[in-house]
Write an enzyme that holds these catalytic residues in place. Structure first.
Site, PDB file in Angstrom:
ATOM      1  N   GLN A  16      86.791 -17.951 -24.821  1.00  0.00           N
ATOM      2  CA  GLN A  16      86.543 -16.889 -25.801  1.00  0.00           C
ATOM      3  C   GLN A  16      87.711 -15.962 -26.108  1.00  0.00           C
ATOM      4  O   GLN A  16      87.967 -15.652 -27.274  1.00  0.00           O
ATOM      5  CB  GLN A  16      85.341 -16.036 -25.339  1.00  0.00           C
ATOM      6  CG  GLN A  16      84.940 -15.008 -26.362  1.00  0.00           C
ATOM      7  CD  GLN A  16      83.767 -14.141 -25.977  1.00  0.00           C
ATOM      8  OE1 GLN A  16      83.538 -13.114 -26.579  1.00  0.00           O
ATOM      9  NE2 GLN A  16      83.004 -14.525 -24.986  1.00  0.00           N
ATOM     10  N   ARG A  37      92.433 -31.180 -25.390  1.00  0.00           N
ATOM     11  CA  ARG A  37      92.583 -32.391 -24.590  1.00  0.00           C
ATOM     12  C   ARG A  37      91.821 -33.558 -25.215  1.00  0.00           C
ATOM     13  O   ARG A  37      90.651 -33.386 -25.571  1.00  0.00           O
ATOM     14  CB  ARG A  37      92.065 -32.155 -23.171  1.00  0.00           C
ATOM     15  CG  ARG A  37      93.205 -32.209 -22.172  1.00  0.00           C
ATOM     16  CD  ARG A  37      92.718 -32.078 -20.777  1.00  0.00           C
ATOM     17  NE  ARG A  37      91.908 -30.862 -20.586  1.00  0.00           N
ATOM     18  CZ  ARG A  37      91.405 -30.518 -19.425  1.00  0.00           C
ATOM     19  NH1 ARG A  37      91.611 -31.262 -18.367  1.00  0.00           N
ATOM     20  NH2 ARG A  37      90.696 -29.418 -19.308  1.00  0.00           N
ATOM     21  N   LEU A  71      95.687 -33.676 -28.015  1.00  0.00           N
ATOM     22  CA  LEU A  71      97.021 -33.951 -27.473  1.00  0.00           C
ATOM     23  C   LEU A  71      96.992 -33.785 -25.959  1.00  0.00           C
ATOM     24  O   LEU A  71      96.552 -32.745 -25.454  1.00  0.00           O
ATOM     25  CB  LEU A  71      98.012 -32.939 -28.082  1.00  0.00           C
ATOM     26  CG  LEU A  71      99.477 -33.076 -27.714  1.00  0.00           C
ATOM     27  CD1 LEU A  71     100.049 -34.404 -28.214  1.00  0.00           C
ATOM     28  CD2 LEU A  71     100.281 -31.917 -28.312  1.00  0.00           C
ATOM     29  N   PHE A  96      95.268 -20.076 -20.582  1.00  0.00           N
ATOM     30  CA  PHE A  96      94.973 -20.934 -19.435  1.00  0.00           C
ATOM     31  C   PHE A  96      95.020 -20.101 -18.167  1.00  0.00           C
ATOM     32  O   PHE A  96      95.503 -18.955 -18.156  1.00  0.00           O
ATOM     33  CB  PHE A  96      96.028 -22.047 -19.312  1.00  0.00           C
ATOM     34  CG  PHE A  96      95.914 -23.100 -20.377  1.00  0.00           C
ATOM     35  CD1 PHE A  96      94.703 -23.730 -20.638  1.00  0.00           C
ATOM     36  CD2 PHE A  96      97.035 -23.470 -21.119  1.00  0.00           C
ATOM     37  CE1 PHE A  96      94.600 -24.706 -21.623  1.00  0.00           C
ATOM     38  CE2 PHE A  96      96.946 -24.443 -22.096  1.00  0.00           C
ATOM     39  CZ  PHE A  96      95.723 -25.061 -22.349  1.00  0.00           C
ATOM     40  N   ARG A 103     103.171 -25.495 -15.288  1.00  0.00           N
ATOM     41  CA  ARG A 103     102.890 -26.766 -14.617  1.00  0.00           C
ATOM     42  C   ARG A 103     102.992 -27.947 -15.585  1.00  0.00           C
ATOM     43  O   ARG A 103     103.289 -29.063 -15.184  1.00  0.00           O
ATOM     44  CB  ARG A 103     101.497 -26.736 -13.949  1.00  0.00           C
ATOM     45  CG  ARG A 103     101.446 -25.869 -12.698  1.00  0.00           C
ATOM     46  CD  ARG A 103     100.159 -26.070 -11.907  1.00  0.00           C
ATOM     47  NE  ARG A 103      99.001 -25.482 -12.553  1.00  0.00           N
ATOM     48  CZ  ARG A 103      98.668 -24.197 -12.484  1.00  0.00           C
ATOM     49  NH1 ARG A 103      99.428 -23.345 -11.782  1.00  0.00           N
ATOM     50  NH2 ARG A 103      97.605 -23.739 -13.101  1.00  0.00           N
ATOM     51  N   GLU A 138      84.815 -13.036 -18.491  1.00  0.00           N
ATOM     52  CA  GLU A 138      84.373 -11.754 -19.055  1.00  0.00           C
ATOM     53  C   GLU A 138      83.898 -10.716 -18.025  1.00  0.00           C
ATOM     54  O   GLU A 138      84.447  -9.626 -17.924  1.00  0.00           O
ATOM     55  CB  GLU A 138      83.230 -12.034 -20.053  1.00  0.00           C
ATOM     56  CG  GLU A 138      82.503 -10.823 -20.586  1.00  0.00           C
ATOM     57  CD  GLU A 138      83.366  -9.960 -21.474  1.00  0.00           C
ATOM     58  OE1 GLU A 138      84.068 -10.491 -22.342  1.00  0.00           O
ATOM     59  OE2 GLU A 138      83.330  -8.720 -21.317  1.00  0.00           O
ATOM     60  N   ASP A 167      86.691 -10.318 -23.045  1.00  0.00           N
ATOM     61  CA  ASP A 167      87.173 -11.491 -23.783  1.00  0.00           C
ATOM     62  C   ASP A 167      87.589 -11.133 -25.209  1.00  0.00           C
ATOM     63  O   ASP A 167      88.761 -11.155 -25.563  1.00  0.00           O
ATOM     64  CB  ASP A 167      86.057 -12.544 -23.860  1.00  0.00           C
ATOM     65  CG  ASP A 167      86.011 -13.383 -22.594  1.00  0.00           C
ATOM     66  OD1 ASP A 167      87.011 -13.431 -21.877  1.00  0.00           O
ATOM     67  OD2 ASP A 167      84.967 -13.992 -22.341  1.00  0.00           O
ATOM     68  N   GLY A 245      81.521  11.498 -25.477  1.00  0.00           N
ATOM     69  CA  GLY A 245      82.277  12.621 -26.015  1.00  0.00           C
ATOM     70  C   GLY A 245      81.666  13.944 -25.596  1.00  0.00           C
ATOM     71  O   GLY A 245      80.825  14.005 -24.706  1.00  0.00           O
ATOM     72  N   GLY A 246      82.063  14.992 -26.240  1.00  0.00           N
ATOM     73  CA  GLY A 246      81.594  16.322 -25.869  1.00  0.00           C
ATOM     74  C   GLY A 246      80.222  16.671 -26.445  1.00  0.00           C
ATOM     75  O   GLY A 246      79.647  17.702 -26.109  1.00  0.00           O
TER      76      GLY A 246
HETATM   77  N1  CAO Z   1      96.466 -31.657 -22.109  1.00  0.00           N
HETATM   78  C1  CAO Z   1      96.565 -31.795 -20.789  1.00  0.00           C
HETATM   79  N2  CAO Z   1      96.098 -30.886 -19.907  1.00  0.00           N
HETATM   80  C2  CAO Z   1      95.484 -29.797 -20.406  1.00  0.00           C
HETATM   81  C3  CAO Z   1      95.334 -29.598 -21.793  1.00  0.00           C
HETATM   82  C4  CAO Z   1      95.860 -30.584 -22.659  1.00  0.00           C
HETATM   83  N3  CAO Z   1      95.767 -30.475 -23.987  1.00  0.00           N
HETATM   84  N4  CAO Z   1      94.688 -28.430 -21.982  1.00  0.00           N
HETATM   85  C5  CAO Z   1      94.442 -27.931 -20.766  1.00  0.00           C
HETATM   86  N5  CAO Z   1      94.920 -28.737 -19.810  1.00  0.00           N
HETATM   87  C6  CAO Z   1      94.868 -28.553 -18.359  1.00  0.00           C
HETATM   88  C7  CAO Z   1      95.629 -27.332 -17.911  1.00  0.00           C
HETATM   89  O1  CAO Z   1      96.975 -27.553 -17.897  1.00  0.00           O
HETATM   90  C8  CAO Z   1      95.017 -27.137 -16.526  1.00  0.00           C
HETATM   91  O2  CAO Z   1      95.660 -28.031 -15.627  1.00  0.00           O
HETATM   92  P1  CAO Z   1      96.278 -27.551 -14.213  1.00  0.00           P
HETATM   93  O3  CAO Z   1      95.140 -27.015 -13.437  1.00  0.00           O
HETATM   94  O4  CAO Z   1      96.854 -28.791 -13.661  1.00  0.00           O
HETATM   95  O5  CAO Z   1      97.287 -26.507 -14.493  1.00  0.00           O
HETATM   96  C9  CAO Z   1      93.590 -27.614 -16.696  1.00  0.00           C
HETATM   97  O6  CAO Z   1      93.558 -28.279 -17.942  1.00  0.00           O
HETATM   98  C10 CAO Z   1      92.524 -26.546 -16.699  1.00  0.00           C
HETATM   99  O7  CAO Z   1      92.952 -25.352 -17.329  1.00  0.00           O
HETATM  100  P2  CAO Z   1      92.408 -23.956 -16.821  1.00  0.00           P
HETATM  101  O8  CAO Z   1      92.689 -23.834 -15.343  1.00  0.00           O
HETATM  102  O9  CAO Z   1      92.915 -22.872 -17.664  1.00  0.00           O
HETATM  103  O10 CAO Z   1      90.824 -24.130 -17.073  1.00  0.00           O
HETATM  104  P3  CAO Z   1      89.602 -23.744 -16.156  1.00  0.00           P
HETATM  105  O11 CAO Z   1      88.415 -24.231 -16.880  1.00  0.00           O
HETATM  106  O12 CAO Z   1      89.746 -24.190 -14.746  1.00  0.00           O
HETATM  107  O13 CAO Z   1      89.621 -22.123 -16.145  1.00  0.00           O
HETATM  108  C11 CAO Z   1      89.561 -19.944 -17.162  1.00  0.00           C
HETATM  109  C12 CAO Z   1      89.145 -21.424 -17.243  1.00  0.00           C
HETATM  110  C13 CAO Z   1      89.114 -19.282 -18.437  1.00  0.00           C
HETATM  111  C14 CAO Z   1      88.878 -19.276 -15.951  1.00  0.00           C
HETATM  112  C15 CAO Z   1      91.084 -19.862 -17.011  1.00  0.00           C
HETATM  113  O14 CAO Z   1      91.691 -20.590 -18.042  1.00  0.00           O
HETATM  114  C16 CAO Z   1      91.617 -18.450 -17.012  1.00  0.00           C
HETATM  115  O15 CAO Z   1      91.503 -17.707 -16.033  1.00  0.00           O
HETATM  116  N6  CAO Z   1      92.234 -18.026 -18.137  1.00  0.00           N
HETATM  117  C17 CAO Z   1      92.867 -16.745 -18.272  1.00  0.00           C
HETATM  118  C18 CAO Z   1      91.857 -15.640 -18.423  1.00  0.00           C
HETATM  119  C19 CAO Z   1      90.956 -15.859 -19.604  1.00  0.00           C
HETATM  120  O16 CAO Z   1      91.356 -16.009 -20.731  1.00  0.00           O
HETATM  121  N7  CAO Z   1      89.680 -15.785 -19.332  1.00  0.00           N
HETATM  122  C20 CAO Z   1      88.712 -15.694 -20.400  1.00  0.00           C
HETATM  123  C21 CAO Z   1      87.953 -16.876 -20.584  1.00  0.00           C
HETATM  124  S1  CAO Z   1      86.644 -16.506 -21.686  1.00  0.00           S
HETATM  125  O17 CAO Z   1      85.465 -15.912 -20.709  1.00  0.00           O
END
Ligand code: CAO
Length: 414
Positions: A16, A37, A71, A96, A103, A138, A167, A245-246
């Site tokens: 989000q 992905r 991609l 991410f 990475r 969030e 978010d 507010g006040g």
């Molecule tokens: N091609 C290949 N790999 C991809 C890709 C693509 N097009 N898109 C994503 N990936 C991979 C990432 O590189 C990551 O791999 P590694 O773990 O090896 O680095 C993996 O997919 C997962 O990405 P992620 O860790 O960001 O995803 P998650 O679901 O585990 O976590 C979230 C989600 C939201 C908790 C995390 O991304 C995060 O903390 N983001 C920052 C804070 C944020 O924006 N939070 C709000 C989310 S909305 O509530």
């Protein structure tokens, strides 16, 4: 002409916070290329699905006006394509988990080498410090940013709010950061890093609570429901429905409250409009009574004051209350349900609530651009299907010919 026409965004955002930002930029006219992905896409495509095999409303409502390319950025050919996209884009936006882009082999240093003009914009849960490596959603941000400890009622637990301040709130900050960096680039010729932490974004919206934390040293917070009977501890307490507010305010019942959970209205008793309010609720005698006729006199009796207001509001609907209090300048807000908001004709007319047609889902409602520009009105277009624009982007942005496109598909890079 759209305000951001000509700006190209490499959108690596998901869920989000990031998508809120890039959707806003797309509404302003930027070409937003959402990288997903292969075969998987943004996780929200499948989350809270209401129709089998159709992109969820969660996804469709956060990804309007974008193009989607699939991609695999961890694949060798995928990296080459990604590098080409970095060369061709003005901004890369991502949210991410910390370090994910590094990475993949794309550190800020590497990205700058590829394109020194690019702006690299990120949302993370926390800024530098003990929590910088955490994954954050969030409500984690609401809790860490001071919203939960100050929301709810004194006798209840910390409470999160339904407004997605962590978010979508942080997404707005990121959009502002990106536009600011684009403006700066006009003069400097260089891109820069834009970082927004969700904890910071929530705290920014809780600014008045840090104000109150410092006021607490000078004595009780007189506008809080804990005053005068309750206890104040060392930290800002939960404020119930008190106004930040006040001007004292509270939510009071209206006609039908016994069966309608939203038959309520917020009433603010600002000093300038108190005479009108007292007359409207049939308490004209308060105006000559020193126990009531100054803000200072009323402050220790706010509970009683709002009880009296409620005795009056309970006799009419929230809209009737509005009709009577607005002409005498008493600020008040009906508690509108999502059903009422969805059906409100004025919001449809301004484009704040929009009906969109989707090839698989059919018609659905969404929230349009809350920012209205006079010369660049926003048109809300449906979200892309997964990889809908892969070929088109490979051809026109990356510069691939048909053989290269076929080969990228064959090796699983797209
Ligand atoms: N091609 C290949 N790999 C991809 C890709 C693509 N097009 N898109 C994503 N990936 C991979 C990432 O590189 C990551 O791999 P590694 O773990 O090896 O680095 C993996 O997919 C997962 O990405 P992620 O860790 O960001 O995803 P998650 O679901 O585990 O976590 C979230 C989600 C939201 C908790 C995390 O991304 C995060 O903390 N983001 C920052 C804070 C944020 O924006 N939070 C709000 C989310 S909305 O509530």
């Amino acid at each position: 002409m759209k305000a951001l026409e000509g700006v190209r965004i490499l959108d690596m955002t998901h869920v989000q916070s990031g998508p809120t930002c890039t959707q806003l930029l797309a509404w302003f006219g930027a070409d937003v290329i959402k990288v997903e992905r292969p075969g998987v896409g943004d996780a929200t495509r499948g989350q809270l699905r209401d129709i089998p095999d159709v992109d969820s409303l969660y996804f469709t409502m956060l990804n309007h006006n974008k193009r989607s390319i699939t991609l695999n950025t961890k694949h060798e050919t995928g990296k080459e394509i990604f590098t080409r996209l970095l060369e061709e884009c003005d901004v890369i936006a991502e949210n991410f988990a910390p370090g994910a882009l590094d990475r993949m082999g794309f550190s800020w240093e590497r990205i700058q080498e590829i394109n020194p003009r690019i702006i690299y914009a990120s949302v993370k849960g926390f800024g530098a410090g003990p929590y910088e490596d955490l994954k954050v959603y969030e409500n984690v941000a609401q809790c860490a940013g001071g919203a939960a400890s100050t929301t709810g009622f004194d006798d209840g637990p910390p409470t999160v709010t339904g407004a997605q301040i962590g978010d979508s709130g942080t997404g707005l900050n990121l959009a502002l950061g990106i536009v600011t960096a684009l403006y700066h680039r006009e003069k400097s010729g260089r891109g820069q890093r834009v970082e927004c932490a969700m904890q910071d974004g929530v705290l920014n919206l809780c600014r008045v609570k840090l104000r109150d934390q410092q006021r607490l040293k000078q004595g009780p917070l007189t506008e809080y429901p804990q005053y005068p009977q309750g206890e104040f501890g060392e930290a800002v307490p939960r404020g119930g429905n008190a106004s930040g507010g006040g001007q004292p305010g509270w939510i009071v019942k209206c006609k039908g409250w016994e069966t309608d959970p939203n038959a309520y209205i917020y009433v603010i008793t600002q000093a300038a409009a108190f005479a009108g309010l007292a007359k409207a609720i049939g308490k004209e005698e308060w105006l000559d009574d020193p126990k009531w006729n100054t803000p200072e006199a009323r402050l220790p009796k706010l509970e009683e004051l709002f009880e009296e207001i409620e005795n009056w509001t309970k006799t009419q609907t929230k809209f009737e209350v509005m009709e009577k209090l607005n002409p005498v300048n008493v600020p008040c807000g009906p508690i509108l349900s999502m059903k009422e908001i969805a059906e409100e004709p004025a919001l449809r007319e301004t484009g704040t609530v929009v009906e969109v047609d989707h090839p698989k889902r059919g018609k659905y409602l969404t929230v349009g651009n809350p920012v209205k520009l006079s010369d660049s009105p926003s048109e809300v277009k449906r979200s892309p299907l997964l990889g809908e624009h892969t070929d088109e982007i490979l051809r026109s942005v990356v510069g691939f010919n048909e053989d290269q496109i076929a080969s990228a598909k064959e090796v699983g890079a797209v």
